[in-house]
Design an enzyme around this catalytic site. Structure first.
Site, PDB file in Angstrom:
ATOM      1  N   ASP A 258       5.522  -1.635   7.401  1.00 40.15           N
ATOM      2  CA  ASP A 258       6.714  -0.829   7.147  1.00 40.15           C
ATOM      3  C   ASP A 258       6.698   0.404   8.047  1.00 40.15           C
ATOM      4  OD1 ASP A 258       8.907   0.473   6.197  1.00 40.15           O
ATOM      5  OD2 ASP A 258       8.053   0.966   4.222  1.00 40.15           O
ATOM      6  N   LYS A 265       9.226   6.300  10.004  1.00 42.34           N
ATOM      7  CA  LYS A 265       8.281   7.130   9.261  1.00 42.34           C
ATOM      8  C   LYS A 265       7.550   8.083  10.208  1.00 42.34           C
ATOM      9  CE  LYS A 265       7.092   3.943   5.507  1.00 42.34           C
ATOM     10  NZ  LYS A 265       7.581   4.786   4.397  1.00 42.34           N
ATOM     11  N   ASP A 276       1.898  -2.696   2.723  1.00 39.58           N
ATOM     12  CA  ASP A 276       3.202  -2.779   2.069  1.00 39.58           C
ATOM     13  C   ASP A 276       3.544  -4.215   1.636  1.00 39.58           C
ATOM     14  OD1 ASP A 276       5.197  -1.174   1.040  1.00 39.58           O
ATOM     15  OD2 ASP A 276       6.510  -1.385   2.793  1.00 39.58           O
ATOM     16  N   ASP A 335      14.354   2.947   5.561  1.00 40.42           N
ATOM     17  CA  ASP A 335      12.990   2.949   5.031  1.00 40.42           C
ATOM     18  C   ASP A 335      12.957   2.543   3.550  1.00 40.42           C
ATOM     19  OD1 ASP A 335      10.269   3.204   5.088  1.00 40.42           O
ATOM     20  OD2 ASP A 335      10.255   5.415   5.060  1.00 40.42           O
ATOM     21  N   GLU A 337      13.488  -0.258   2.295  1.00 47.40           N
ATOM     22  CA  GLU A 337      13.683  -1.676   2.615  1.00 47.40           C
ATOM     23  C   GLU A 337      13.167  -2.612   1.536  1.00 47.40           C
ATOM     24  OE1 GLU A 337      11.104  -0.019   3.443  1.00 47.40           O
ATOM     25  OE2 GLU A 337       9.511  -1.432   2.938  1.00 47.40           O
ATOM     26  N   ARG A 339      13.453  -2.640  -1.721  1.00 45.65           N
ATOM     27  CA  ARG A 339      14.477  -3.036  -2.697  1.00 45.65           C
ATOM     28  C   ARG A 339      15.480  -4.005  -2.077  1.00 45.65           C
ATOM     29  NH1 ARG A 339      15.952   3.207  -3.456  1.00 45.65           N
ATOM     30  NH2 ARG A 339      13.755   3.333  -2.815  1.00 45.65           N
TER      31      ARG A 339
HETATM   32  N1  BES Z   1       6.595   1.239   1.377  1.00 42.92           N
HETATM   33  C1  BES Z   1       7.241   2.475   1.096  1.00 42.92           C
HETATM   34  C2  BES Z   1       6.727   3.150  -0.165  1.00 42.92           C
HETATM   35  C3  BES Z   1       5.340   3.699  -0.090  1.00 42.92           C
HETATM   36  C4  BES Z   1       5.140   4.988   0.377  1.00 42.92           C
HETATM   37  C5  BES Z   1       4.272   2.996  -0.536  1.00 42.92           C
HETATM   38  C6  BES Z   1       3.877   5.528   0.400  1.00 42.92           C
HETATM   39  C7  BES Z   1       2.999   3.525  -0.496  1.00 42.92           C
HETATM   40  C8  BES Z   1       2.809   4.797  -0.036  1.00 42.92           C
HETATM   41  C9  BES Z   1       8.740   2.247   0.918  1.00 42.92           C
HETATM   42  O1  BES Z   1       9.295   1.221   1.645  1.00 42.92           O
HETATM   43  C10 BES Z   1       9.417   3.498   1.341  1.00 42.92           C
HETATM   44  O2  BES Z   1       9.355   3.811   2.487  1.00 42.92           O
HETATM   45  N2  BES Z   1      10.043   4.191   0.394  1.00 42.92           N
HETATM   46  C11 BES Z   1      10.702   5.400   0.673  1.00 42.92           C
HETATM   47  C12 BES Z   1      12.018   5.388  -0.082  1.00 42.92           C
HETATM   48  C13 BES Z   1      12.939   6.509   0.300  1.00 42.92           C
HETATM   49  C14 BES Z   1      13.431   6.312   1.721  1.00 42.92           C
HETATM   50  C15 BES Z   1      14.077   6.538  -0.671  1.00 42.92           C
HETATM   51  C16 BES Z   1       9.806   6.540   0.205  1.00 42.92           C
HETATM   52  O3  BES Z   1       9.148   6.392  -0.831  1.00 42.92           O
HETATM   53  O4  BES Z   1       9.770   7.537   0.886  1.00 42.92           O
HETATM   54 ZN    ZN Z   2       8.053  -0.281   2.191  1.00 47.22          ZN
HETATM   55 MN    MN Z   3       9.889   1.833   3.579  1.00 49.43          MN
END
Ligand code: BES
Ligand code: ZN
Ligand code: MN
Length: 480
Positions: A258, A265, A276, A335, A337, A339
């Site tokens: 991811d 990111k 991920d 990001d 993604e 869901r």
């Molecule tokens: N895979 C990440 C969530 C994640 C973050 C898992 C840190 C483990 C450690 C997910 O796809 C993501 O990027 N989520 C975003 C959502 C936001 C853009 C609403 C997040 O948590 O920042």
């Molecule tokens: Zn993710």
């Molecule tokens: Mn993500």
């Protein structure tokens, strides 16, 4: 790792290491010719501590664990089991015999003791050194037996069978998680899943991008679009139950890397986004455990495997896509993604008529902020399902904590242009992600586990934990 039971008198058989309470050690030293060792035991035995004595005998080592009391609290038992498991990973012996049934744990039975001890042991004996050109030398025990007598034998055997199955499931989940993202891509997950299809009562089907496009999985497709590695929807079926019984569906987020996509990111720690796909690894691991444990039930395991990458083909913030369910989504952040791939997997799963759907995902950073690494967040539209998952997790020490799915949170997802947006703003990030998924589960009995904080460790001990394989497998056993 091979688990088994051992019957017979301690001191009369051959083993690399005998794991015992201080009381048992004393009696063994008295009946063998090692009376002088009894004095060495007067050292301060305490719960959570181990003393290893090397013997010039058929028994090569005696590992004395914990304090004297025969009756232990659950927490003392856990301390002792943890210490023994760590110590067993340190000494170079081919096998061990563990006299677990000498201990009584308040309100817990023979089955529980063996399951919890061996689940902890599976955790501490695991290593991932496939990509080291020089491997570590210590040879860890390859066979561990639980000592049992006539009274405890049958139950111990059942616990061993389940422990062995869980060990295989955990190993699969951890290996998949730890593989680097240049190896573990969606195609790799599909190939590894196909291997499960060689096991009894198991079949595997993999949907490719063309098929998913035709089926209308626009949300999934919007995530995989930016990657050179084609996405896969992997469907593993295990039919151990009665023909016609509705399956339990386990769905895993399988983002093999991811990057965030166009909503890229930050650089620090981005390597951890190889984990991920931990949700996918855990549902495959739980499925492997169910197959090995020959559980009499039907399972439907679905993995939504894709890589989230930026490119000229990648989706943009502002794009609107149509999901498999027909609902439209405005992608405000590429990001978010997980869901997007999961909503299509959930609505596809519903067409296969499961009795219940449990999805597992490293879904949000907000979940790590809320619960840290001790509990996975649990969301569900069914109170009985919530209680079952809480209980199974507590039983095998792979815990979850229930979170709300109130309408007030749902409102954060509204979009001026589509049926919903894919993010809910700064507040309550783990909850709004779950709210998004709940819209696709609809009225089917459903639970969602956000495992962002529990699936892997960072830092010096970086690596996959295999969670929530123990919870999922226990949940399945508790359904029998
Ligand atoms: N895979 C990440 C969530 C994640 C973050 C898992 C840190 C483990 C450690 C997910 O796809 C993501 O990027 N989520 C975003 C959502 C936001 C853009 C609403 C997040 O948590 O920042
Ligand atoms: Zn993710
Ligand atoms: Mn993500």
């Amino acid at each position: 790792m091979k688990y088994s039971t051992k019957v017979g008198n301690a001191g009369e058989y051959k083993t690399g290491c005998l794991v015992v309470t201080p009381a048992r050690a004393r009696s063994i030293f008295r009946t063998t010719k090692h009376r002088d060792y009894v004095e060495r035991l007067t050292a301060d035995n305490a719960h959570g501590k181990t003393v290893v004595l090397a013997l010039p005998d058929k028994i090569e080592h005696v590992m004395v664990v914990g304090a004297d009391e025969k009756k232990q609290s659950e927490s003392d038992f856990r301390k002792n089991v943890g210490a023994a498991a760590r110590a067993l990973a340190q000494i170079s012996v081919p096998d061990a015999v563990w006299h677990l049934n000498d201990i009584e744990v308040t309100d817990r039975d023979v089955y529980w003791k063996t399951r919890n001890a061996l689940s902890t042991l599976s955790g501490s004996l695991y290593r991932f050194d496939e990509h080291k050109s020089r491997r570590e030398k210590v040879s860890r025990p390859r066979r561990v037996a639980i000592h049992a007598d006539r009274r405890t034998r049958t139950t111990t055997l059942r616990a061993i069978r389940h422990a062995q199955a869980l060990d295989a499931g955990l190993e699969l989940a951890k290996n998949l998680g730890n593989q680097p993202p240049n190896i573990c891509n969606p195609g790799y997950l599909a190939r590894e899943s196909r291997k499960l299809g060689r096991l009894p009562k198991t079949s595997v089907r993999v949907l490719d991008e063309k098929q998913m496009q035709t089926m209308g999985m626009g949300a999934f497709m919007s995530v995989t679009r930016g990657s050179e590695n084609p996405g896969k929807m992997i469907v593993v079926r295990y039919n151990g139950g009665r023909k016609g019984d509705a399956p339990i569906a386990l769905i895993g987020k399988g983002i093999t890397f991811d990057s965030g996509g166009i909503s890229l990111k930050a650089g620090a720690g981005m390597d951890e986004m190889k984990f991920d796909m931990a949700g996918a690894a855990s549902v495959l691991g739980a499925t492997r455990a169910a197959i090995d444990g020959q559980l009499p039930l039907n399972l439907l395991c679905i993995v939504a495997a894709a890589e989230n990458m930026p490119s000229g083909k990648a989706s943009r913030p502002g794009d609107i896509v149509t999901t498999h369910s027909g609902k439209t989504v405005e992608i405000l952040n590429t990001d978010a993604e997980g869901r997007l791939v999961l909503c299509d997997a959930i609505s596809y799963a519903k067409t296969l008529k499961p009795s219940v759907i449990i999805d597992v995902a490293t879904l949000t950073g907000a979940c790590v902020v809320a619960l840290g690494s001790h509990a996975s967040a649990l969301y569900s539209n069914d109170d009985a399902l919530t209680r079952s998952l809480e209980e199974s997790g507590q039983y095998i020490q792979d815990r979850v904590w229930p979170m709300p799915l109130w309408d007030e949170y749902q409102q954060q997802l509204s979009s001026p242009f589509a049926d919903m947006s894919n993010i809910g703003g700064r507040e309550a990030g783990s909850i709004t992600a779950a709210c998004f998924l709940s819209r696709f589960a609809g009225s089917v009995k459903w639970a969602h586990l956000d495992i962002a904080g529990t699936a892997y460790r960072g830092g010096a001990h970086k690596g996959s934990t295999g969670r929530p394989v123990p919870l999922l497998f226990q949940y399945l056993i508790d359904r029998l």
